[in-house]
Design a protein around this motif. Structure first.
Motif, mmCIF file in Angstrom:
data_model
loop_
_atom_site.group_PDB
_atom_site.id
_atom_site.type_symbol
_atom_site.label_atom_id
_atom_site.label_comp_id
_atom_site.label_asym_id
_atom_site.label_seq_id
_atom_site.Cartn_x
_atom_site.Cartn_y
_atom_site.Cartn_z
ATOM 1 N N ARG A 123 0.843 -1.193 0.000
ATOM 2 C CA ARG A 123 0.000 0.000 0.000
ATOM 3 C C ARG A 123 0.884 1.250 0.000
ATOM 4 N N ASP A 124 1.903 1.254 0.850
ATOM 5 C CA ASP A 124 2.817 2.401 0.902
ATOM 6 C C ASP A 124 3.653 2.517 -0.371
ATOM 7 N N ARG A 127 1.647 4.042 -3.006
ATOM 8 C CA ARG A 127 1.526 5.498 -2.816
ATOM 9 C C ARG A 127 2.799 6.197 -3.275
ATOM 10 N N THR A 128 3.941 5.602 -2.944
ATOM 11 C CA THR A 128 5.221 6.196 -3.356
ATOM 12 C C THR A 128 5.334 6.220 -4.881
ATOM 13 N N SER A 130 2.833 6.210 -6.964
ATOM 14 C CA SER A 130 1.860 7.186 -7.475
ATOM 15 C C SER A 130 2.417 8.599 -7.420
ATOM 16 N N LYS A 131 3.082 8.912 -6.307
ATOM 17 C CA LYS A 131 3.635 10.267 -6.179
ATOM 18 C C LYS A 131 4.702 10.511 -7.243
ATOM 19 N N TYR A 188 -3.794 -1.096 -5.649
ATOM 20 C CA TYR A 188 -3.947 -0.480 -4.320
ATOM 21 C C TYR A 188 -5.209 -1.015 -3.634
ATOM 22 N N ASN A 192 -5.367 -3.101 -0.227
ATOM 23 C CA ASN A 192 -5.944 -2.368 0.912
ATOM 24 C C ASN A 192 -7.040 -3.156 1.640
ATOM 25 N N VAL A 431 -5.680 6.962 -4.215
ATOM 26 C CA VAL A 431 -4.608 6.261 -3.480
ATOM 27 C C VAL A 431 -4.116 7.093 -2.294
ATOM 28 N N LYS A 432 -4.895 8.093 -1.961
ATOM 29 C CA LYS A 432 -4.467 8.934 -0.830
ATOM 30 C C LYS A 432 -4.784 8.226 0.477
ATOM 31 N N GLU A 435 -0.846 9.922 5.988
ATOM 32 C CA GLU A 435 0.608 9.679 5.877
ATOM 33 C C GLU A 435 1.173 9.338 7.237
#
Ligand code: ARG
Length: 435
Positions: A123-124, A127-128, A130-131, A188, A192, A431-432, A435
């Protein structure tokens, strides 16, 4: 001293231990913070259902927090003789707290422990990723606007075809990344879901409160069926791998274009000298090694789904140790993708685009369709106009008018960058997490 959680008084052969532990002592370090997070949620739940007292919980939580702090400081290690991160955390707790430490494993197995760690980890990672995708996306959109009117040849069959533009080229990779983000979002959503409570793969006779751990760990929902939860090991990785491969395919394609546009025969783009590499024998060389390495890495990443499929094909239902090997495949992969995305963003900050490329007579024929269309707009039927221009090309009398006017949605004059940005923004919102 024997440190296996399952030790029953005999020492396993060292060769067997080395072979089965494999790279876990190193790779599991990346799971450590999630392992502690999972344990904290699990013991809070055990206290709620009466398997731990309030006092026991009050001693366990700070001890786990201490481990979490040592992980963040980079001091946590998995000692020799300890099989994996799950064993190390339990070992530290029992060394510190004795019998209380021994209680935390009630109602769970390393099978659901590693699963929950992996879901939190992926999941993390997603997110990484995606950023990093979003950052590159914005860079490409910016470049698309900046070079909006710079025309370049469009090719089909690698033969000059029709006018294109750098606005379209940069913008195309931006929009293509939105398609890849659909897969990132899907992966994701699969990651999740909470597998904790599935234990060895068949649940537990304790009245585990799985809704509670789902909420504590911030998962969207439990992976309800305990067997399905276990089956998600492999499935989750394959989903993540497909997402990684999709992004890699877009990025690898772009890297190939850059290598080609940097070729002296094209020379459409260039980079400052310090971002190119030289040759040991040819003094003039300015090579695109960065984009070649990127292309190679991205090609390797595209083999991930295949590698995982072969590793997990036809495994029997339930946990099998083969699954451990997916960590060897996946952990370096997500890191490699982010590295490539960041490098692409860095390089593109410095890209130089050549002006007036289409003034070169070698691209004259690129305007034939424009000229056919101009005749059509003057009332000539398309097939006649096509023939007229075609004959001029054939007789070598064709002279291009060199004006390009494309106005429809998504074309040179209207690349729809705003609309594309809206698509990306919507996907990023999915995907937010906190944090
Ligand atoms: N290192 C193991 C893995 O990644 C942890 C789970 C071990 N479970 C077991 N039944 N041996 O799969």
């Amino acid at each position: 001293m024997a440190k296996q959680l399952w030790n029953k008084g005999f020492e396993p052969d060292q060769l067997i231990e080395n072979f089965t532990v494999g790279q876990d002592r190193e790779l599991d370090l990346r799971l450590a913070r999630y392992d502690v997070q999972g344990s904290m949620a699990h013991i809070k739940m055990l206290q709620k259902i009466g398997l731990l007292s309030q006092e026991e919980l009050a001693r366990l939580l700070p001890a786990l927090q201490e481990i979490a702090d040592s992980i963040e400081r980079g001091e946590f290690v998995i000692e020799d003789g300890v099989e994996d991160v799950h064993s190390q955390v339990e070992f530290l707790l029992t060394s510190k707290l004795g019998d209380i430490g021994k209680k935390i494993h009630s109602g769970r197995s390393r099978n659901d422990q590693v699963l929950v760690d992996l879901k939190l980890f992926f999941r993390d990672e997603l997110r990484t990723i995606s950023k990093a995708v979003d950052k590159l996306f914005h860079r490409l959109q910016l470049l698309s606007e900046e070079h909006r009117d710079k025309l370049m040849p469009g090719y089909t069959h690698l033969q000059v075809a029709m006018p294109s533009s750098f606005g379209l080229w940069f913008g195309a990779y931006a929009e293509s990344l939105t398609d890849d983000m659909q897969l990132v979002v899907a992966a994701y959503n699969i990651a999740n879901q909470n597998p904790l409570g599935s234990a060895a793969g068949y649940g537990s006779s304790f009245p585990l409160d799985r809704e509670m751990t789902t909420e504590l760990l911030g998962f969207a929902n439990p992976h309800y069926n305990v067997v399905a939860a276990q089956m998600s090991r492999g499935k989750t990785e394959r989903a993540v791998a497909s997402a990684v491969a999709a992004v890699a395919s877009t990025l690898g394609h772009m890297a190939m274009d850059v290598c080609m546009w940097m070729c002296n025969n094209f020379a459409f783009v260039s980079f400052p000298d310090e971002l190119t590499t030289g040759s040991s024998i040819m003094p003039h060389k300015k090579n695109p090694d960065v984009f070649e390495i990127m292309r190679g890495k991205c090609n390797r990443l595209q083999s991930l789904p295949n590698e995982l499929t072969i590793l997990t094909a036809n495994l029997p239902l339930g946990y099998n140790r083969d699954l451990q090997l997916m960590k060897d495949i996946m952990f370096p992969a997500t890191t490699s993708l982010v590295e490539c995305l960041d490098m692409a963003d860095f390089m593109l900050q410095h890209i130089r685009v050549k002006d007036n490329i289409l003034d070169d007579p070698r691209y004259d024929y690129i305007f034939t369709v424009e000229d056919v269309n101009r005749l059509v707009l003057q009332g000539v039927p398309f097939r006649d106009a096509y023939k007229q221009v075609g004959m001029a090309v054939q007789n070598k009398t064709y002279r291009p008018t060199r004006t390009v006017s494309h106005t429809h949605l998504g074309s040179i004059g209207n690349p729809a960058n705003k609309e594309i940005a809206a698509k990306m923004e919507e996907l990023m919102g999915r995907v937010k997490g906190e944090e």
